[in-house]
Enzyme design. Structure first.
Site, PDB file in Angstrom:
ATOM      1  CB  CYS A  36      69.799   8.208 -22.001  1.00 13.85           C
ATOM      2  SG  CYS A  36      68.102   8.810 -22.171  1.00 13.85           S
TER       3      CYS A  36
ATOM      4  CB  CYS B 130      72.983   4.501 -31.258  1.00  6.43           C
ATOM      5  SG  CYS B 130      73.327   6.052 -30.431  1.00  6.43           S
TER       6      CYS B 130
ATOM      7  CB  CYS C 117      70.541   8.678 -32.403  1.00  6.24           C
ATOM      8  SG  CYS C 117      71.610   7.433 -33.136  1.00  6.24           S
TER       9      CYS C 117
END
Length: 134
Positions: free
Chosen positions: A89, A82, A9
């Protein structure tokens, strides 16, 4: 042998912590979950912690941590929870399957919103993990 799953997240204070605790409590026979934040807040949301305590899933080892603390772990699956984490990422040193299962952040909302998010994770996230790694 348990599969390593990372729940990622942005702040690692609420959704990812709730998912980590839920997965370890309910799927611990086949999965070891960890959580991390792309830009970790350094603290766990007190409402998320209270919810996990009420369900008997809280462990004192859970804390908000930055991605650098887990980036070299060999994960079998990385799940972003999220949209911001999905967009940012990082690349992992070892090839790993990454999927996105987004949930609205209950932070700053009424306390019952945390339970709603938890229930959604249980309904939507756990079956995906079971299918992918168990």
């Amino acid at each position: 042998m348990k599969k390593n799953v990372l729940i990622l997240c942005t702040g690692n204070s609420c959704r990812s912590i709730m998912a980590e605790a839920m997965i370890n409590a309910q799927m611990g026979s086949c999965v070891f979950a960890q959580s991390s934040g792309v830009k970790a807040s350094g603290k766990v949301n007190p409402h998320a912690k209270a919810l996990l305590e009420s369900k008997g899933e809280w462990r004192d080892v859970y804390h908000s941590k930055v991605i650098e603390t887990v980036i070299n772990t060999a994960f079998d699956l990385v799940i972003t929870v999220c949209d911001a984490a999905k967009e940012t990422c990082p690349m992992f040193p070892k090839a790993v399957k990454t999927i996105h299962v987004g949930f609205e952040d209950p932070s700053g909302k009424e306390e019952n919103e945390y339970a709603k998010t938890y229930d959604l994770m249980q309904e939507e996230l756990l079956p995906i993990i079971k299918k992918e790694v168990c």
